[in-house]
Design an enzyme around this catalytic site. Sequence first.
Site, PDB file in Angstrom:
ATOM      1  CG  ASN A 235     -12.383  -1.115   5.296  1.00 48.87           C
ATOM      2  OD1 ASN A 235     -11.778  -1.543   4.316  1.00 48.87           O
ATOM      3  ND2 ASN A 235     -12.712   0.159   5.434  1.00 48.87           N
TER       4      ASN A 235
ATOM      5  CE  LYS B 115      -4.082   1.841   2.392  1.00 45.14           C
ATOM      6  NZ  LYS B 115      -5.059   1.579   3.496  1.00 45.14           N
TER       7      LYS B 115
ATOM      8  CG  ASP C  61      -8.490  -0.391   3.997  1.00 55.56           C
ATOM      9  OD1 ASP C  61      -7.291  -0.661   3.792  1.00 55.56           O
ATOM     10  OD2 ASP C  61      -9.352  -0.438   3.107  1.00 55.56           O
TER      11      ASP C  61
ATOM     12  CG  ASP D 195     -13.527   3.636   5.825  1.00 56.06           C
ATOM     13  OD1 ASP D 195     -14.761   3.751   5.718  1.00 56.06           O
ATOM     14  OD2 ASP D 195     -12.770   3.521   4.844  1.00 56.06           O
TER      15      ASP D 195
END
Length: 249
Positions: free
Chosen positions: A185, A38, A198, A180
């Site tokens: 997720n 990432k 995440d 989030d």
Amino acid sequence: MQTIKRFIGDAALRRDEIGESPCTVHSFRRGKELYFLKTSPAIYTGTTYSVLREATVLQWLSGKVKVPEVVLTARDEQQEYMITRAVPGAPLAEYLKDEQRTLALFQEALRQMQSISIADCPFDSSAAMRLRELEFLISQDLIDEDYDFGAWPGLTTPQDLLARLHASMPQEELVFSHGDLGDSNIFVTDNDELHFIDLGRGGKADRWLDIAFAHRNLREDVSAELAAQLLTTDAPAKREFFEQLDELF
């Protein structure tokens, strides 16, 4: 960066198209193991999009809840980099047809997140911090261009939204927040063990932030009736505040 390249070696990188953040995610394999690379552009350093921030959140959460193992991090003038080991299971998004199981898994996800002690939590994800972040993103023209204010009369521009958020900032009851919490997720194994991914926005925030996201997820992707079952009490103004806060991210 050389350590990242050496770890990946000649493995093929496969772009992950899921997600709307400015971060880029690729998967790759080393032997039988699946990993994710990432990256976030350097301009997002200091925001909740920073993958180095996410790496420190994941390391702090290790042993508290199940999160990806951070294998390597690096940075250069252009980007920040993080390699994590894949978590087991499948996204909760794949189980939405089983409504009561979905509801129970969201309830368990909320319970696990909000059970984490914040006594020594170093991560500030409060409304005030997130509004400062939003001001920066607006000033740099880095907001999500695909925003929709249709649900909130009187809002036309990002500046309108920012002003309303400042005027309606709630008194916060701080807990640990995923930041989030949605069905892409949360990963679920066959025995309903939960793993969370995440977590760049993870940190101390109002307890209704994660509830608002879970409620919106159920309302939009399953039904308003199931979403209502998530709530034992309600704080509609807080739910609206956090949904509005999310619109430009």
